[in-house]
Design an enzyme around this catalytic site. Sequence first.
Site, PDB file in Angstrom:
ATOM      1  CD  GLU A   1      -8.561   1.239   7.918  1.00 28.73           C
ATOM      2  OE1 GLU A   1      -8.647   0.333   8.764  1.00 28.73           O
ATOM      3  OE2 GLU A   1      -7.759   2.179   8.027  1.00 28.73           O
TER       4      GLU A   1
ATOM      5  CG  ASP B   1      -8.867  -1.139  11.978  1.00 32.09           C
ATOM      6  OD1 ASP B   1      -7.912  -1.843  11.589  1.00 32.09           O
ATOM      7  OD2 ASP B   1      -9.217  -0.088  11.397  1.00 32.09           O
TER       8      ASP B   1
ATOM      9  CG  HIS C   1      -5.888  -2.066   8.894  1.00 29.87           C
ATOM     10  ND1 HIS C   1      -5.983  -0.868   9.582  1.00 29.87           N
ATOM     11  CD2 HIS C   1      -4.561  -2.314   8.817  1.00 29.87           C
ATOM     12  CE1 HIS C   1      -4.770  -0.431   9.886  1.00 29.87           C
ATOM     13  NE2 HIS C   1      -3.885  -1.298   9.439  1.00 29.87           N
TER      14      HIS C   1
ATOM     15  CG  ASP D   1      -0.312  -0.525   2.478  1.00 32.36           C
ATOM     16  OD1 ASP D   1       0.929  -0.542   2.540  1.00 32.36           O
ATOM     17  OD2 ASP D   1      -1.028  -0.896   3.407  1.00 32.36           O
TER      18      ASP D   1
HETATM   19  C1  F6R Z   1       1.479  -1.604   6.128  1.00 31.15           C
HETATM   20  C2  F6R Z   1       0.107  -2.089   6.223  1.00 31.15           C
HETATM   21  C3  F6R Z   1      -0.662  -2.090   7.498  1.00 31.15           C
HETATM   22  C4  F6R Z   1       0.161  -2.443   8.719  1.00 31.15           C
HETATM   23  C5  F6R Z   1      -0.699  -2.408   9.968  1.00 31.15           C
HETATM   24  C6  F6R Z   1       0.095  -2.743  11.209  1.00 31.15           C
HETATM   25  O1  F6R Z   1       1.953  -1.725   4.790  1.00 31.15           O
HETATM   26  O2  F6R Z   1      -0.388  -2.484   5.231  1.00 31.15           O
HETATM   27  O3  F6R Z   1      -1.715  -3.012   7.370  1.00 31.15           O
HETATM   28  O4  F6R Z   1       0.716  -3.717   8.530  1.00 31.15           O
HETATM   29  O5  F6R Z   1      -1.258  -1.142  10.096  1.00 31.15           O
HETATM   30  O6  F6R Z   1       1.076  -1.772  11.419  1.00 31.15           O
HETATM   31  P1  F6R Z   1       2.229  -2.030  12.474  1.00 31.15           P
HETATM   32  O7  F6R Z   1       3.032  -3.193  11.997  1.00 31.15           O
HETATM   33  O8  F6R Z   1       3.048  -0.769  12.459  1.00 31.15           O
HETATM   34  O9  F6R Z   1       1.569  -2.291  13.781  1.00 31.15           O
END
Ligand code: F6R
Length: 270
Positions: free
Chosen positions: A152, A145, A147, A68
């Site tokens: 989301e 959440d 995702h 992303d």
């Molecule tokens: C990042 C992504 C997000 C993160 C998620 C967890 O490319 O796609 O889904 O993997 O927000 O973030 P962290 O690892 O920082 O807790």
Amino acid sequence: MPEIIIVKNEAEAGDIYGRCVADLIKAKPNAVLGLATGSSPLAAYRSLARIVKDESIDVSQVQGFALDEYIGLPLIHPESYHATIHRTVVEPLGLDPAKVHVPGDVLNGTPLEDGAKIASAGPAYDAAIEAAGGIDVQILGIGTDGHVGFNEPGSSLASGTRVKTLAEQTRIDNARFFDNDINQVPTHCITQGIGTIMKARHLVLLAFGSGKAEAIEETVEGGVSAFCPASALQMHPHATIIVDEEAASRLRHKDYYRYAYTHKPAWQGI
Ligand code: F6R
């Protein structure tokens, strides 16, 4: 149902990923890696970089596709996922930058209002993944959440790469990368869809800390639902979820997951 591996810490999880991907690259030098940003995969990338160096593995043909990117950030912004993936993956591993792609590469700060350009970037990204032969191993983190990528709650479980609105909670969670100022966190992103992610041949999701416990419980032991996008992993034929004790703390069947992993024949890998 994903395999659940409960580890002591991020370093141990990182070593499991590092070994798996290093062996893949040895067997398939032009392996296609799905890459995530955020904190969760950092130990995994460090471990892979160490193994690549120690075992002199040739990574010159390895290809990468990030999950992303924020909409509206220029590629050179230090918190753009383009810059982050180059800093945390491309440089330490010594990958060929021309072979590593981020969904926003063609956008480079294009404003959200430029609908035609932004709308076509997603399908073009999915086509590029297909043309590369599909993703062999996709590393994933998970949001508090539920995702994955930036899909989301409420995201279609069949979605392709497209523009999404970031949830307020995700912007709050990510404000730590933007001087703790939520106003600097973009409101939109382009993300591989759940359908895109599900096409990868192997998914490896990493989660650490008590803040992820509820999302992991829903992902693993809740129903499959668009309201917990990561729960789609229950439908994937080869998914591995690696968690520490805190992230595993709400799992009802954790004794069984531990028992199954302890008794797994070494030849099975993950
Ligand atoms: C990042 C992504 C997000 C993160 C998620 C967890 O490319 O796609 O889904 O993997 O927000 O973030 P962290 O690892 O920082 O807790």
